[in-house]
Design an enzyme around this catalytic site. Structure first.
Site, PDB file in Angstrom:
ATOM      1  N   THR A 186       0.999  -1.224   0.071  1.00 53.93           N
ATOM      2  CA  THR A 186      -0.141  -0.240  -0.019  1.00 53.93           C
ATOM      3  C   THR A 186       0.800   1.513  -0.328  1.00 53.93           C
ATOM      4  O   THR A 186       1.869   0.958   0.477  1.00 53.93           O
ATOM      5  CB  THR A 186      -0.547   0.342   1.396  1.00 53.93           C
ATOM      6  OG1 THR A 186      -1.545  -0.997   0.699  1.00 53.93           O
ATOM      7  CG2 THR A 186      -1.369   0.842   1.298  1.00 53.93           C
ATOM      8  N   ARG A 214     -13.095  -9.069  -0.262  1.00 48.85           N
ATOM      9  CA  ARG A 214     -12.369  -8.560   0.488  1.00 48.85           C
ATOM     10  C   ARG A 214     -12.011  -7.341   0.692  1.00 48.85           C
ATOM     11  O   ARG A 214     -11.659  -6.358   0.060  1.00 48.85           O
ATOM     12  CB  ARG A 214     -11.191  -9.803   1.165  1.00 48.85           C
ATOM     13  CG  ARG A 214     -10.266  -9.233   1.939  1.00 48.85           C
ATOM     14  CD  ARG A 214      -9.144  -8.053   2.012  1.00 48.85           C
ATOM     15  NE  ARG A 214      -8.177  -8.151   2.998  1.00 48.85           N
ATOM     16  CZ  ARG A 214      -7.073  -7.219   3.067  1.00 48.85           C
ATOM     17  NH1 ARG A 214      -7.148  -6.375   2.121  1.00 48.85           N
ATOM     18  NH2 ARG A 214      -6.415  -7.618   3.897  1.00 48.85           N
ATOM     19  N   VAL A 215     -12.162  -6.332   2.261  1.00 51.53           N
ATOM     20  CA  VAL A 215     -11.719  -4.810   2.242  1.00 51.53           C
ATOM     21  C   VAL A 215     -10.730  -4.959   3.233  1.00 51.53           C
ATOM     22  O   VAL A 215     -10.574  -5.931   4.017  1.00 51.53           O
ATOM     23  CB  VAL A 215     -12.863  -3.843   1.924  1.00 51.53           C
ATOM     24  CG1 VAL A 215     -12.409  -2.897   2.300  1.00 51.53           C
ATOM     25  CG2 VAL A 215     -13.756  -4.375   1.285  1.00 51.53           C
ATOM     26  N   GLY A 216      -9.596  -4.249   3.268  1.00 48.75           N
ATOM     27  CA  GLY A 216      -8.429  -4.765   4.115  1.00 48.75           C
ATOM     28  C   GLY A 216      -8.836  -2.908   4.929  1.00 48.75           C
ATOM     29  O   GLY A 216      -9.625  -2.839   4.665  1.00 48.75           O
ATOM     30  N   ASP A 217      -7.638  -2.719   5.677  1.00 53.31           N
ATOM     31  CA  ASP A 217      -7.557  -1.588   6.275  1.00 53.31           C
ATOM     32  C   ASP A 217      -7.372  -0.276   5.854  1.00 53.31           C
ATOM     33  O   ASP A 217      -8.078   0.392   6.613  1.00 53.31           O
ATOM     34  CB  ASP A 217      -6.144  -2.014   7.499  1.00 53.31           C
ATOM     35  CG  ASP A 217      -4.802  -2.028   6.647  1.00 53.31           C
ATOM     36  OD1 ASP A 217      -5.012  -2.382   5.615  1.00 53.31           O
ATOM     37  OD2 ASP A 217      -3.496  -1.492   7.070  1.00 53.31           O
ATOM     38  N   THR A 237       0.783  -0.234   6.772  1.00 52.48           N
ATOM     39  CA  THR A 237       0.510  -1.154   5.651  1.00 52.48           C
ATOM     40  C   THR A 237       1.458  -2.803   6.002  1.00 52.48           C
ATOM     41  O   THR A 237       1.711  -2.665   7.092  1.00 52.48           O
ATOM     42  CB  THR A 237       2.227  -0.882   4.721  1.00 52.48           C
ATOM     43  OG1 THR A 237       1.480  -1.728   3.056  1.00 52.48           O
ATOM     44  CG2 THR A 237       3.714  -0.698   4.952  1.00 52.48           C
ATOM     45  N   GLY A 238       0.625  -3.604   5.335  1.00 50.73           N
ATOM     46  CA  GLY A 238       1.080  -5.278   5.819  1.00 50.73           C
ATOM     47  C   GLY A 238      -0.464  -6.024   6.230  1.00 50.73           C
ATOM     48  O   GLY A 238      -1.318  -5.157   4.672  1.00 50.73           O
ATOM     49  N   GLY A 240      -3.891  -6.176   5.971  1.00 51.35           N
ATOM     50  CA  GLY A 240      -5.196  -5.457   6.441  1.00 51.35           C
ATOM     51  C   GLY A 240      -5.548  -6.372   7.914  1.00 51.35           C
ATOM     52  O   GLY A 240      -5.779  -5.416   8.848  1.00 51.35           O
TER      53      GLY A 240
HETATM   54  N1  ASP Z   1      -3.161  -2.811   3.620  1.00 46.81           N
HETATM   55  C1  ASP Z   1      -3.421  -4.301   2.807  1.00 46.81           C
HETATM   56  C2  ASP Z   1      -4.168  -4.636   3.065  1.00 46.81           C
HETATM   57  O1  ASP Z   1      -4.250  -5.733   3.513  1.00 46.81           O
HETATM   58  C3  ASP Z   1      -1.757  -4.384   2.111  1.00 46.81           C
HETATM   59  C4  ASP Z   1      -0.875  -3.710   2.099  1.00 46.81           C
HETATM   60  O2  ASP Z   1      -0.730  -2.976   2.715  1.00 46.81           O
HETATM   61  O3  ASP Z   1       0.188  -4.094   1.303  1.00 46.81           O
HETATM   62  O4  ASP Z   1      -5.637  -4.472   2.043  1.00 46.81           O
END
Ligand code: ASP
Length: 325
Positions: A186, A214-217, A237-238, A240
């Site tokens: 992200t 799916r929806v992340g953070d 990031t990472g 979510g």
């Molecule tokens: N945080 C994002 C998600 O989980 C992915 C990412 O940061 O790489 O959708």
């Protein structure tokens, strides 16, 4: 339905009126004669370097911290070779590119789109949600409908490169999301403008080959991004799901509100994950933050997260310290 439409129409008109009033106001107000702060930007990953440049340029040309945040991440969204944000992003497991984004301004106003398809610049749709509707979050077909009404163009976001990667992935079709540095990235970005005001933006195609829907953070205010102009801002990031379960960036900002340095605030938010979520070792999460004074910090679970800092005219990529070594 008609009433609701009328309500929305009325609200939109009212919101547009307020927006125009604020634009007119800023057009007639003289610019502050003294530059109090040099604009500053912090953002996630190596693609942050280019985003920071655009963000700084925007603020140098008179843009606000909110304009700077939007302008910065639009660069990453527009890059077809970046496979984790905007056009060219990895699709979900069924081959659809679905995008999430949010933006927050110094007044505490915010806008977000989730599960948006076919629009290259979800951040600008999120900005429109913030500036021109009475809502914070629009999702899926409703977000797309709004984007089209605003004049955004429908595009095919699935590039040949991303399609090829998806077809390769389909051979084994492991549905468990493996979030590590190769399949997510992200862009989250926090700006501080000449006036010392803070804003932020966050945009992503989410976890590669995720379940459809799916929806992340990243589009969730307080999870992927949070800004309080009296305190500071943070982005994530990472994986979510870990960030959502701990409302990570809200936590970082609340730690800063308690007087903690952004570095300590990021470390404590990662420790919240480590202490609460037993599967933390399987995933990466990285936070970066900046406070009102322009102090900054970052921290992550696994080594490998880096962030871009534009400060005092220099744009630098910095390796974040991590909990696991
Ligand atoms: N945080 C994002 C998600 O989980 C992915 C990412 O940061 O790489 O959708």
């Amino acid at each position: 339905m008609t009433n609701r439409r009328n309500f929305l129409k009325g609200s939109l008109l009212a919101a547009a009126g307020t927006l125009m009033a604020s634009r007119v106001k800023s057009a007639v107000e003289p610019k502050s004669p003294t530059i109090k702060n040099k604009p500053m930007v912090i953002s996630t990953w190596i693609h942050g370097l280019e985003a920071n440049e655009a963000s700084i340029e925007c603020m140098a040309n008179g843009g606000s911290c909110t304009d700077g945040a939007e302008a910065g991440v639009r660069v990453t969204e527009a890059d077809p070779d970046n496979m984790t944000v905007g056009i060219g992003g990895f699709p979900d497991r069924d081959g659809n590119v679905t995008l999430d984004a949010c933006i927050m301004d110094p007044t505490g106003n915010c806008g977000s789109v989730t599960f948006l398809q076919h629009i290259k610049h979800p951040i600008s749709v999120a900005r429109k949600v913030m500036d021109e509707t009475p809502h914070v979050m629009l999702s899926g077909s409703g977000a797309l409908q709004f984007a089209l009404e605003c004049g955004f163009e429908k595009e095919n976001l699935l590039t040949d490169k991303a399609k090829e990667a998806w077809e390769k992935w389909k051979v084994e079709s492991k549905y468990k999301p493996v979030i590590n540095i190769e399949n997510h990235d992200t862009i989250g970005l926090i700006t501080r403008d000449h006036n010392g005001d803070l804003a932020g933006a966050c945009t992503t195609s989410g976890a590669a080959f995720k379940m459809h829907g799916r929806v992340g953070d990243s589009p969730v205010i307080g999870a992927g991004l949070y800004v309080d102009n009296e305190v500071g801002g943070a982005c994530a990031t990472g994986m979510g799901e870990l960030v959502l379960k701990t409302l990570g960036t809200f936590l970082v900002v609340e730690f800063m509100r308690q007087g903690k340095h952004p570095q300590v605030a990021c470390e404590e938010a990662v420790m919240r994950i480590v202490n609460k979520l037993p599967d933390y070792k399987d995933f990466q999460v990285g936070y970066c933050a900046m406070n009102k004074a322009g102090e900054y910090g970052a921290y992550c679970i696994h080594p490998g997260f880096n962030y871009a800092l534009h400060k005092d005219g220099k744009n630098t990529l910095i390796d974040s310290d991590s909990y696991l070594k």
